[in-house]
Enzyme design. Structure first.
Site, PDB file in Angstrom:
ATOM      1  CE1 TYR A   1     -21.903 -39.687  78.002  1.00  0.00           C
ATOM      2  CE2 TYR A   1     -19.931 -38.908  76.238  1.00  0.00           C
ATOM      3  CZ  TYR A   1     -19.765 -39.225  77.941  1.00  0.00           C
ATOM      4  OH  TYR A   1     -19.038 -39.879  78.772  1.00  0.00           O
TER       5      TYR A   1
ATOM      6  CD  GLU B   1     -16.285 -38.508  79.308  1.00  0.00           C
ATOM      7  OE1 GLU B   1     -16.194 -38.060  78.439  1.00  0.00           O
ATOM      8  OE2 GLU B   1     -17.195 -39.199  80.333  1.00  0.00           O
TER       9      GLU B   1
END
Ligand SMILES: NC(=O)C1=CN([C@@H]2O[C@H](COP(=O)(O)OP(=O)(O)OC[C@H]3O[C@@H](n4cnc5c(N)ncnc54)[C@H](O)[C@@H]3O)[C@@H](O)[C@H]2O)C=CC1
Length: 403
Positions: free
Chosen positions: A94, A137
């Protein structure tokens, strides 16, 4: 998020609407320049044809427009997290994306529009979204870890059978090399395959719908061979590799089943509508209804170019003979050499009239096919007054909205 940053994000909505794709195109350019290994995670054909940048721009716009009511993003977050799960995206990826996205915003819009305040607001907004996705997730990874036979990442499966279903669709039957049980899946879900070979420019990660209902023996996917690429945009790299190079007894890396497009468990009538290779998730749903001896009224609508491209014809005909609750309606673009009723029922594309004549309109409708087909079916069903809640569809590749 700081109230002042929320305000800034809302103010940037018009510029994202106007220049979002420019930003995301530049973002992917920066991302791959800095991290060429990430080309192995993205479908590079969807980069070249612009679908991936368009999809990301649309997602960013949706996020910015709803920054003060995040609950509205529920489905979008769920769909992105599920796709990330199937690609084995990890939290440490990320910050790399965030850094390059901010850089792209700054470089495309210029320091006057993308001032420090704007960049700081987007940094906070990105951090918030990253945390939401990482959390969603994590839940999916844990859930798979706790499933019998579940695994993380990609594990080797052996191709135990390869069956030609039509002139262009071939099924691959896959069994785990480690002999562990197969986690069950919902009909309509897909597998991700990781295809790694010296003959390919990149490692290719692709999703393929499971084309049978769950059984404890093997997973089955059915893959269409794609025509030669046009205008230098790669197409069918992974699919054609599977057709041409992957043989029985070969191994292939597979990620556990995923996907948010699957059959509901109500007792309402169900209509399964497919075009071309969009047949695969529909067949998984149909076979699941059959295995469960479902009393639901089922309508099978399938359109394909001609008799040669008509996959699973004999299987569907056999079910149609056996099951009183199944109605089959098949459309060919070209009926040359084909027999009406056994091969096809109608020539040409599906029409509102034929849907109305053959389907109960209070049914749950599932549809999948090439994009123009999806758009046509979506429009027809809405014209017939079918409510949005009854419409379920999946677009292969980067997510797009049907209007
Ligand atoms: N959900 C998705 O996004 C899907 C995408 N695809 C992609 O689409 C491409 C073409 O797939 P094929 O299986 O070759 O499909 P195709 O081009 O053979 O079309 C299948 C059938 O869809 C119908 N159809 C096509 N265009 C239509 C239109 N404008 N209006 C109404 N009906 C229409 C026709 O009955 C046709 O026979 C492939 O590259 C495939 O990867 C295919 C299936 C699902």
């Amino acid at each position: 998020m700081l109230a002042s940053n929320i305000e800034i994000i809302k103010q940037t909505v018009p510029v994202i609407q106007e220049r979002g794709e420019e930003i995301t195109q530049h973002f992917y350019h920066l991302l791959f320049e800095e991290n060429p290994e990430l080309k192995d995670v993205f479908n590079m054909a969807s980069q070249s044809n612009g679908r991936q940048p368009a999809s990301l721009a649309n997602a960013i716009l949706g996020y910015a427009a709803n920054i003060d009511r995040l609950a509205a993003l529920g489905d979008a977050v769920n769909n992105i997290a599920t796709k990330h799960f199937s690609l084995d995206i990890q939290p440490e990826q990320y910050p790399i994306v965030g850094r390059n996205l901010l850089k792209a915003i700054r470089e495309v819009l210029g320091a006057e529009v993308a001032s420090d305040d704007v960049i700081n607001a987007w940094a906070e907004a990105y951090g918030q979204l990253a945390n939401i996705l990482i959390g969603a997730e994590k839940a999916l990874y844990e859930n798979m870890k706790n499933t019998a036979g579940g695994w993380s990442g990609f594990k080797p499966f052996r191709v135990v059978n390869k069956v030609q279903q039509s002139s262009e669709i071939t099924s691959f039957y896959l069994k785990p090399v480690d002999g562990q049980p197969l986690p069950s899946y919902k009909p309509g879900q897909y597998l991700s395959l990781k295809i790694n070979d010296a003959s390919l420019a990149n490692t290719e990660l692709r999703q393929y719908s499971l084309s049978d209902s769950h059984n404890s023996d093997s997973y089955r996917i059915s893959v269409k061979r794609e025509p030669a690429p046009q205008h230098d945009i790669p197409a069918g790299v992974a699919s054609n590799f599977l057709h041409d190079n992957v043989k029985v007894d070969d191994t292939i890396l597979v990620h556990a089943p995923a996907g948010n497009f699957y059959l509901d468990d109500s007792d309402k009538p169900v209509v399964l509508i497919s075009g071309g290779v969009g047949v695969t998730p529909m067949l998984s749903m149909l076979n699941d209804l059959v295995r469960q001896h479902s009393p639901r009224k089922i309508t099978w609508f399938h359109g394909t170019r001609n008799r040669q491209t008509h996959a699973f014809r004999e299987h569907i005909n056999a079910l149609d003979n056996d099951l009183a609750n199944l109605t089959k309606v098949v459309f060919y673009d070209d009926v040359a050499g084909a027999t009406q009723d056994t091969d096809y029922n109608h020539e040409g594309y599906m029409t509102a009239q034929l849907i109305k004549e053959n389907c109960p309109l209070d049914a749950e409708f599932y549809f999948c096919g090439p994009l123009p087909f999806m758009q046509a079916i979506h429009t027809l069903l809405r014209q017939l007054g079918v409510a949005d809640e009854q419409l379920h569809y999946e677009i292969f590749g980067p997510s797009e909205a049907l209007n």
